[in-house]
Design a protein around this motif. Structure first.
Motif, mmCIF file in Angstrom:
data_model
loop_
_atom_site.group_PDB
_atom_site.id
_atom_site.type_symbol
_atom_site.label_atom_id
_atom_site.label_comp_id
_atom_site.label_asym_id
_atom_site.label_seq_id
_atom_site.Cartn_x
_atom_site.Cartn_y
_atom_site.Cartn_z
ATOM 1 N N ILE A 36 3.387 3.423 3.689
ATOM 2 C CA ILE A 36 2.362 4.377 3.222
ATOM 3 C C ILE A 36 2.892 5.805 3.356
ATOM 4 O O ILE A 36 3.479 6.171 4.374
ATOM 5 C CB ILE A 36 1.056 4.179 4.026
ATOM 6 C CG1 ILE A 36 0.435 2.848 3.625
ATOM 7 C CG2 ILE A 36 0.074 5.340 3.837
ATOM 8 C CD1 ILE A 36 -0.747 2.411 4.459
ATOM 9 N N SER A 46 -8.434 2.386 7.655
ATOM 10 C CA SER A 46 -8.451 1.893 9.027
ATOM 11 C C SER A 46 -9.529 2.617 9.814
ATOM 12 O O SER A 46 -9.610 3.839 9.783
ATOM 13 C CB SER A 46 -7.080 2.143 9.654
ATOM 14 O OG SER A 46 -7.146 1.962 11.041
ATOM 15 N N GLY A 52 -3.086 5.586 2.599
ATOM 16 C CA GLY A 52 -3.834 5.126 3.771
ATOM 17 C C GLY A 52 -4.872 6.148 4.189
ATOM 18 O O GLY A 52 -4.635 7.357 4.107
ATOM 19 N N ARG A 69 -8.666 -2.924 9.776
ATOM 20 C CA ARG A 69 -8.158 -2.461 8.467
ATOM 21 C C ARG A 69 -8.880 -3.138 7.318
ATOM 22 O O ARG A 69 -9.238 -4.304 7.414
ATOM 23 C CB ARG A 69 -6.675 -2.774 8.335
ATOM 24 C CG ARG A 69 -5.868 -2.000 9.325
ATOM 25 C CD ARG A 69 -4.441 -1.883 8.866
ATOM 26 N NE ARG A 69 -3.666 -1.383 9.989
ATOM 27 C CZ ARG A 69 -2.498 -1.847 10.351
ATOM 28 N NH1 ARG A 69 -1.928 -2.801 9.656
ATOM 29 N NH2 ARG A 69 -1.863 -1.330 11.387
ATOM 30 N N PHE A 87 1.059 2.779 9.667
ATOM 31 C CA PHE A 87 0.939 3.046 8.224
ATOM 32 C C PHE A 87 2.306 3.428 7.648
ATOM 33 O O PHE A 87 2.731 2.921 6.617
ATOM 34 C CB PHE A 87 -0.049 4.196 7.977
ATOM 35 C CG PHE A 87 -1.502 3.787 7.842
ATOM 36 C CD1 PHE A 87 -1.927 2.514 8.194
ATOM 37 C CD2 PHE A 87 -2.452 4.679 7.361
ATOM 38 C CE1 PHE A 87 -3.260 2.135 8.063
ATOM 39 C CE2 PHE A 87 -3.785 4.309 7.219
ATOM 40 C CZ PHE A 87 -4.186 3.044 7.573
ATOM 41 N N PRO A 113 0.817 -1.219 0.000
ATOM 42 C CA PRO A 113 0.000 0.000 0.000
ATOM 43 C C PRO A 113 0.852 1.270 0.000
ATOM 44 O O PRO A 113 1.955 1.293 0.535
ATOM 45 C CB PRO A 113 -0.794 -0.103 1.296
ATOM 46 C CG PRO A 113 0.046 -0.945 2.183
ATOM 47 C CD PRO A 113 0.841 -1.870 1.315
ATOM 48 N N CYS A 168 -4.267 0.723 -1.542
ATOM 49 C CA CYS A 168 -5.003 1.604 -0.616
ATOM 50 C C CYS A 168 -5.472 0.802 0.598
ATOM 51 O O CYS A 168 -5.946 -0.325 0.459
ATOM 52 C CB CYS A 168 -6.231 2.191 -1.305
ATOM 53 S SG CYS A 168 -5.824 3.094 -2.797
ATOM 54 N N ILE A 169 -5.346 1.440 1.786
ATOM 55 C CA ILE A 169 -5.811 0.796 3.014
ATOM 56 C C ILE A 169 -6.678 1.792 3.780
ATOM 57 O O ILE A 169 -6.370 2.988 3.822
ATOM 58 C CB ILE A 169 -4.625 0.397 3.919
ATOM 59 C CG1 ILE A 169 -3.870 -0.775 3.320
ATOM 60 C CG2 ILE A 169 -5.099 0.038 5.312
ATOM 61 C CD1 ILE A 169 -2.910 -1.405 4.308
#
Ligand SMILES: C[S@@+](CC[C@H](N)C(=O)[O-])C[C@H]1O[C@@H](n2cnc3c(N)ncnc32)[C@H](O)[C@@H]1O
Ligand code: SF4
Ligand code: SF4
Length: 300
Positions: free
Chosen positions: A69, A249, A27, A254, A64, A24, A246-247
Protein backbone atom coordinates in the motif's frame (compact mmCIF):
# COMPACT_ATOMS: atom_id res chain seq x y z
CA UNK A 1 3.77 13.53 -5.23
CA UNK A 2 7.23 12.87 -6.67
CA UNK A 3 7.41 11.97 -10.37
CA UNK A 4 9.19 8.70 -9.48
CA UNK A 5 6.37 7.71 -7.08
CA UNK A 6 3.77 8.56 -9.70
CA UNK A 7 5.49 6.24 -12.18
CA UNK A 8 5.56 3.44 -9.58
CA UNK A 9 1.81 3.86 -9.03
CA UNK A 10 1.28 3.72 -12.77
CA UNK A 11 3.31 0.49 -12.90
CA UNK A 12 1.15 -0.96 -10.11
CA UNK A 13 -1.92 -0.11 -12.20
CA UNK A 14 -0.54 -1.74 -15.32
CA UNK A 15 0.40 -4.94 -13.45
CA UNK A 16 -3.00 -5.08 -11.75
CA UNK A 17 -4.78 -4.80 -15.07
CA UNK A 18 -2.59 -7.22 -17.04
CA UNK A 19 -2.34 -9.94 -14.38
CA UNK A 20 -5.82 -9.26 -12.92
CA UNK A 21 -4.16 -8.88 -9.50
CA UNK A 22 -6.17 -8.07 -6.42
CA UNK A 23 -3.45 -6.41 -4.32
CA UNK A 24 -4.35 -3.28 -2.33
CA UNK A 25 -2.77 0.12 -3.05
CA UNK A 26 -4.94 2.41 -0.89
CA UNK A 27 -5.21 1.96 2.87
CA UNK A 28 -7.31 3.83 5.40
CA UNK A 29 -6.65 3.74 9.12
CA UNK A 30 -9.52 4.73 11.42
CA UNK A 31 -7.82 6.58 14.26
CA UNK A 32 -10.86 6.77 16.53
CA UNK A 33 -14.61 6.71 16.18
CA UNK A 34 -15.05 9.48 18.76
CA UNK A 35 -16.81 12.39 17.13
CA UNK A 36 -17.98 15.81 18.26
CA UNK A 37 -20.85 15.77 15.71
CA UNK A 38 -23.84 13.53 15.02
CA UNK A 39 -24.52 14.04 11.33
CA UNK A 40 -27.85 12.77 10.03
CA UNK A 41 -26.35 10.57 7.32
CA UNK A 42 -23.57 8.94 9.38
CA UNK A 43 -23.49 5.50 11.01
CA UNK A 44 -19.88 5.29 12.19
CA UNK A 45 -19.55 7.76 15.05
CA UNK A 46 -19.20 7.11 18.79
CA UNK A 47 -19.79 3.34 18.69
CA UNK A 48 -16.70 1.73 20.27
CA UNK A 49 -15.30 5.07 21.53
CA UNK A 50 -11.73 3.82 21.30
CA UNK A 51 -8.68 6.04 20.75
CA UNK A 52 -6.46 3.72 18.70
CA UNK A 53 -3.01 3.71 20.44
CA UNK A 54 -0.08 5.34 18.62
CA UNK A 55 1.95 2.11 18.64
CA UNK A 56 -0.93 0.15 17.02
CA UNK A 57 -1.34 2.75 14.30
CA UNK A 58 2.39 2.74 13.50
CA UNK A 59 2.38 -1.07 13.42
CA UNK A 60 -0.59 -1.04 11.02
CA UNK A 61 1.14 1.58 8.84
CA UNK A 62 4.14 -0.75 8.57
CA UNK A 63 1.86 -3.71 7.80
CA UNK A 64 0.14 -1.69 5.09
CA UNK A 65 3.44 -0.60 3.57
CA UNK A 66 4.76 -4.17 3.57
CA UNK A 67 1.61 -5.28 1.75
CA UNK A 68 2.40 -2.78 -1.03
CA UNK A 69 0.00 0.00 0.00
CA UNK A 70 1.36 3.41 -0.96
CA UNK A 71 -1.63 5.78 -0.59
CA UNK A 72 -2.67 6.28 3.01
CA UNK A 73 -5.76 7.95 4.48
CA UNK A 74 -6.39 8.77 8.13
CA UNK A 75 -10.08 8.89 8.99
CA UNK A 76 -12.53 8.64 11.89
CA UNK A 77 -14.96 9.39 13.72
CA UNK A 78 -13.48 12.83 13.82
CA UNK A 79 -9.93 12.25 12.67
CA UNK A 80 -8.54 15.39 14.28
CA UNK A 81 -9.81 14.46 17.75
CA UNK A 82 -7.21 11.70 17.80
CA UNK A 83 -4.35 12.04 20.25
CA UNK A 84 -2.33 9.46 22.09
CA UNK A 85 0.92 9.40 24.10
CA UNK A 86 1.37 13.13 23.43
CA UNK A 87 1.15 12.54 19.64
CA UNK A 88 -1.27 14.11 17.22
CA UNK A 89 -2.16 13.88 13.52
CA UNK A 90 0.99 15.75 12.45
CA UNK A 91 3.16 13.10 14.14
CA UNK A 92 1.25 10.36 12.31
CA UNK A 93 1.67 12.03 8.93
CA UNK A 94 5.40 12.55 9.54
CA UNK A 95 5.74 8.88 10.53
CA UNK A 96 3.83 7.80 7.39
CA UNK A 97 6.29 9.79 5.26
CA UNK A 98 9.27 8.22 7.05
CA UNK A 99 7.81 4.77 6.32
CA UNK A 100 7.59 5.73 2.65
CA UNK A 101 3.94 6.32 1.68
CA UNK A 102 3.69 8.39 -1.51
CA UNK A 103 0.43 10.16 -0.63
CA UNK A 104 -0.91 10.83 2.89
CA UNK A 105 -4.40 12.32 3.17
CA UNK A 106 -6.84 13.01 5.99
CA UNK A 107 -10.63 13.31 6.16
CA UNK A 108 -12.12 15.75 8.68
CA UNK A 109 -15.28 17.60 9.62
CA UNK A 110 -13.27 20.83 9.82
CA UNK A 111 -14.43 21.97 13.25
CA UNK A 112 -10.85 21.77 14.55
CA UNK A 113 -7.71 23.62 13.33
CA UNK A 114 -7.25 22.89 9.61
CA UNK A 115 -3.78 24.33 9.20
CA UNK A 116 -2.10 20.98 8.53
CA UNK A 117 0.47 21.52 5.84
CA UNK A 118 1.92 18.03 6.37
CA UNK A 119 -1.07 16.37 4.61
CA UNK A 120 -1.14 16.05 0.82
CA UNK A 121 -4.89 16.52 0.73
CA UNK A 122 -7.26 17.44 3.55
CA UNK A 123 -10.70 16.11 2.56
CA UNK A 124 -13.00 18.55 4.33
CA UNK A 125 -16.64 17.53 4.69
CA UNK A 126 -18.97 20.32 3.66
CA UNK A 127 -22.45 19.02 2.98
CA UNK A 128 -24.18 21.79 1.08
CA UNK A 129 -24.69 25.52 1.39
CA UNK A 130 -24.83 26.99 4.89
CA UNK A 131 -28.46 26.06 5.48
CA UNK A 132 -28.29 22.49 4.10
CA UNK A 133 -24.93 21.78 5.74
CA UNK A 134 -26.15 22.95 9.15
CA UNK A 135 -29.33 20.93 8.84
CA UNK A 136 -27.20 17.78 8.37
CA UNK A 137 -24.14 18.58 10.51
CA UNK A 138 -25.46 20.91 13.23
CA UNK A 139 -24.53 24.58 13.43
CA UNK A 140 -20.94 24.19 12.20
CA UNK A 141 -20.69 25.91 8.81
CA UNK A 142 -19.34 29.24 10.08
CA UNK A 143 -16.78 27.58 12.37
CA UNK A 144 -15.53 25.47 9.45
CA UNK A 145 -15.26 28.41 7.06
CA UNK A 146 -13.40 30.36 9.75
CA UNK A 147 -10.95 27.46 10.09
CA UNK A 148 -10.55 27.35 6.29
CA UNK A 149 -9.68 31.05 6.23
CA UNK A 150 -7.02 30.53 8.94
CA UNK A 151 -5.37 27.62 7.08
CA UNK A 152 -2.15 28.69 5.40
CA UNK A 153 -2.21 26.04 2.70
CA UNK A 154 -4.31 25.31 -0.30
CA UNK A 155 -4.37 21.55 0.27
CA UNK A 156 -8.07 21.45 1.15
CA UNK A 157 -10.55 19.49 -0.98
CA UNK A 158 -14.23 19.83 -0.13
CA UNK A 159 -15.81 16.41 0.43
CA UNK A 160 -19.56 16.46 -0.06
CA UNK A 161 -21.92 13.52 0.55
CA UNK A 162 -24.87 14.25 -1.71
CA UNK A 163 -28.30 13.44 -0.31
CA UNK A 164 -31.96 14.47 -0.34
CA UNK A 165 -31.28 17.48 1.92
CA UNK A 166 -28.45 19.05 -0.08
CA UNK A 167 -28.46 17.98 -3.73
CA UNK A 168 -29.97 21.25 -4.92
CA UNK A 169 -27.09 23.23 -3.38
CA UNK A 170 -24.23 21.76 -5.42
CA UNK A 171 -23.63 24.96 -7.44
CA UNK A 172 -23.19 26.98 -4.21
CA UNK A 173 -20.65 24.46 -2.85
CA UNK A 174 -18.83 24.51 -6.19
CA UNK A 175 -18.59 28.29 -5.93
CA UNK A 176 -16.94 27.91 -2.52
CA UNK A 177 -14.34 25.62 -4.08
CA UNK A 178 -13.78 27.99 -6.96
CA UNK A 179 -13.57 31.23 -5.04
CA UNK A 180 -11.79 30.39 -1.79
CA UNK A 181 -8.00 30.52 -2.26
CA UNK A 182 -7.47 27.96 0.53
CA UNK A 183 -9.70 25.40 -1.19
CA UNK A 184 -8.06 23.45 -3.96
CA UNK A 185 -10.86 21.22 -5.25
CA UNK A 186 -14.12 19.44 -4.54
CA UNK A 187 -15.00 15.75 -4.48
CA UNK A 188 -18.48 14.21 -4.33
CA UNK A 189 -19.96 11.01 -2.99
CA UNK A 190 -23.58 9.97 -3.09
CA UNK A 191 -25.43 8.91 0.01
CA UNK A 192 -24.92 5.28 1.03
CA UNK A 193 -28.09 4.23 2.83
CA UNK A 194 -27.04 2.72 6.17
CA UNK A 195 -29.97 1.47 8.22
CA UNK A 196 -32.09 4.37 9.41
CA UNK A 197 -30.76 6.77 6.77
CA UNK A 198 -32.58 5.36 3.73
CA UNK A 199 -34.79 8.47 3.57
CA UNK A 200 -31.73 10.50 2.50
CA UNK A 201 -31.18 8.56 -0.75
CA UNK A 202 -31.95 10.24 -4.05
CA UNK A 203 -34.37 8.73 -6.54
CA UNK A 204 -32.98 7.66 -9.94
CA UNK A 205 -34.28 10.86 -11.51
CA UNK A 206 -32.69 12.99 -8.80
CA UNK A 207 -29.38 11.17 -9.27
CA UNK A 208 -29.54 11.80 -13.01
CA UNK A 209 -30.31 15.48 -12.45
CA UNK A 210 -27.45 15.76 -9.95
CA UNK A 211 -24.93 14.18 -12.29
CA UNK A 212 -26.06 16.53 -15.01
CA UNK A 213 -25.42 19.46 -12.63
CA UNK A 214 -21.96 18.16 -11.67
CA UNK A 215 -20.99 17.72 -15.32
CA UNK A 216 -22.11 21.26 -16.08
CA UNK A 217 -19.96 22.49 -13.20
CA UNK A 218 -17.01 20.58 -14.67
CA UNK A 219 -17.55 22.38 -17.99
CA UNK A 220 -17.44 25.68 -16.12
CA UNK A 221 -13.97 24.81 -14.87
CA UNK A 222 -14.92 23.98 -11.32
CA UNK A 223 -12.01 21.99 -9.84
CA UNK A 224 -13.93 18.73 -9.39
CA UNK A 225 -11.85 15.74 -8.28
CA UNK A 226 -14.25 13.02 -9.52
CA UNK A 227 -13.88 11.26 -12.86
CA UNK A 228 -16.73 12.11 -15.28
CA UNK A 229 -16.89 8.53 -16.59
CA UNK A 230 -17.39 7.18 -13.05
CA UNK A 231 -20.48 9.36 -12.65
CA UNK A 232 -22.09 7.60 -15.62
CA UNK A 233 -21.02 4.20 -14.32
CA UNK A 234 -22.46 5.01 -10.89
CA UNK A 235 -25.83 5.68 -12.53
CA UNK A 236 -25.73 2.33 -14.35
CA UNK A 237 -24.83 0.67 -11.02
CA UNK A 238 -23.21 -2.44 -12.50
CA UNK A 239 -19.56 -1.83 -11.54
CA UNK A 240 -17.64 -4.57 -9.76
CA UNK A 241 -17.51 -4.30 -5.98
CA UNK A 242 -16.17 -4.46 -3.30
CA UNK A 243 -12.96 -2.85 -4.46
CA UNK A 244 -10.00 -5.15 -3.69
CA UNK A 245 -7.44 -2.35 -4.10
CA UNK A 246 -8.69 -0.58 -0.94
CA UNK A 247 -8.34 -1.70 2.68
CA UNK A 248 -9.71 -0.11 5.85
CA UNK A 249 -8.34 -0.92 9.29
CA UNK A 250 -10.07 -0.11 12.55
CA UNK A 251 -8.82 -1.33 15.93
CA UNK A 252 -6.80 -4.19 14.35
CA UNK A 253 -9.70 -5.40 12.21
CA UNK A 254 -9.36 -5.11 8.44
CA UNK A 255 -12.04 -4.73 5.82
CA UNK A 256 -11.73 -4.96 2.04
CA UNK A 257 -13.04 -1.75 0.45
CA UNK A 258 -14.87 -0.26 3.45
CA UNK A 259 -16.26 -1.00 6.88
CA UNK A 260 -19.63 -1.09 5.15
CA UNK A 261 -18.65 -4.32 3.36
CA UNK A 262 -20.14 -6.39 6.17
CA UNK A 263 -23.60 -4.81 5.96
CA UNK A 264 -25.73 -7.13 3.89
CA UNK A 265 -26.96 -5.61 0.64
CA UNK A 266 -25.35 -2.20 1.20
CA UNK A 267 -22.72 -2.55 -1.55
CA UNK A 268 -25.53 -2.76 -4.11
CA UNK A 269 -26.50 0.76 -3.10
CA UNK A 270 -23.00 2.14 -2.61
CA UNK A 271 -22.60 5.85 -3.22
CA UNK A 272 -18.84 6.08 -2.59
CA UNK A 273 -17.48 7.22 -5.93
CA UNK A 274 -13.89 6.24 -5.08
CA UNK A 275 -15.06 2.61 -5.19
CA UNK A 276 -16.59 3.12 -8.63
CA UNK A 277 -13.43 4.85 -9.87
CA UNK A 278 -11.01 2.23 -8.56
CA UNK A 279 -13.19 -0.56 -9.91
CA UNK A 280 -13.12 1.01 -13.38
CA UNK A 281 -9.41 1.81 -13.25
CA UNK A 282 -8.29 -1.66 -12.30
CA UNK A 283 -10.66 -3.19 -14.78
CA UNK A 284 -8.50 -1.43 -17.39
CA UNK A 285 -11.10 1.14 -18.45
CA UNK A 286 -9.10 3.43 -20.75
CA UNK A 287 -11.31 6.47 -20.20
CA UNK A 288 -11.00 6.12 -16.43
CA UNK A 289 -7.21 5.75 -16.64
CA UNK A 290 -6.87 8.85 -18.81
CA UNK A 291 -9.20 10.93 -16.63
CA UNK A 292 -7.46 9.75 -13.42
CA UNK A 293 -4.02 10.76 -14.75
CA UNK A 294 -5.36 14.18 -15.67
CA UNK A 295 -7.07 14.71 -12.32
CA UNK A 296 -4.20 13.49 -10.13
CA UNK A 297 -1.61 15.52 -11.99
CA UNK A 298 -3.79 18.60 -11.54
CA UNK A 299 -4.83 18.34 -7.88
CA UNK A 300 -2.37 16.11 -5.94
C1 LIG B 1 -17.32 9.07 8.40
S1 LIG B 1 -16.65 10.62 8.05
C2 LIG B 1 -15.17 10.63 9.03
C3 LIG B 1 -14.34 11.89 8.91
C4 LIG B 1 -14.95 13.16 9.47
N1 LIG B 1 -15.61 12.97 10.69
C5 LIG B 1 -15.85 13.82 8.46
O1 LIG B 1 -17.03 13.99 8.71
O2 LIG B 1 -15.30 14.19 7.42
C6 LIG B 1 -15.95 10.42 6.39
C7 LIG B 1 -16.84 10.86 5.28
O3 LIG B 1 -17.90 9.92 5.14
C8 LIG B 1 -19.05 10.64 4.75
N2 LIG B 1 -20.24 9.84 5.06
C9 LIG B 1 -20.76 9.53 6.26
N3 LIG B 1 -21.88 8.81 6.11
C10 LIG B 1 -22.09 8.67 4.80
C11 LIG B 1 -23.11 8.04 4.02
N4 LIG B 1 -24.12 7.43 4.58
N5 LIG B 1 -22.99 8.09 2.68
C12 LIG B 1 -21.95 8.72 2.07
N6 LIG B 1 -20.97 9.34 2.76
C13 LIG B 1 -21.04 9.32 4.10
C14 LIG B 1 -18.98 11.89 5.57
O4 LIG B 1 -19.83 12.91 5.05
C15 LIG B 1 -17.52 12.22 5.47
O5 LIG B 1 -17.25 13.02 4.35
S1 SF4 C 1 -18.42 14.41 11.59
FE1 SF4 C 1 -17.90 12.62 10.36
S2 SF4 C 1 -17.78 10.89 11.80
FE2 SF4 C 1 -18.77 12.61 12.84
S3 SF4 C 1 -20.91 12.19 12.64
FE3 SF4 C 1 -20.33 13.55 10.97
S4 SF4 C 1 -19.76 12.22 9.24
FE4 SF4 C 1 -19.86 10.96 11.09
S1 SF4 D 1 -18.59 -1.06 -2.38
FE1 SF4 D 1 -17.09 -0.62 -0.81
S2 SF4 D 1 -17.45 1.50 -0.17
FE2 SF4 D 1 -19.26 0.75 -1.26
S3 SF4 D 1 -20.65 0.01 0.33
FE3 SF4 D 1 -19.43 -1.74 -0.41
S4 SF4 D 1 -17.68 -1.84 0.98
FE4 SF4 D 1 -18.63 0.17 1.24
Amino acid sequence: MKKRDFLKLALFGIKTIIFKEKKPILGTIILTDYCNLHCKHCAVNNISKVMNPYENIVEEMNNFYNKGIRILFFCGGETLLWEHSGKNIRDLIKKAREIGFYIVNIVTNGTIDLDIKEADVIFLSIDGDRQAHNSIRGDTFDTIMNNVSKANNSNICIYMAINKLNYKTIPEVCSLAKENPNINSISFNFHTPYEGTEYLSLTSDEKRETIHTIKNMMKEDTPIFNLPCALDEYLKNNWERPCCQCIVSENNKRYICGRCVEIEGLCNECGYLFAVEFSMLFDGNVKAIFQMLKTYLKYV
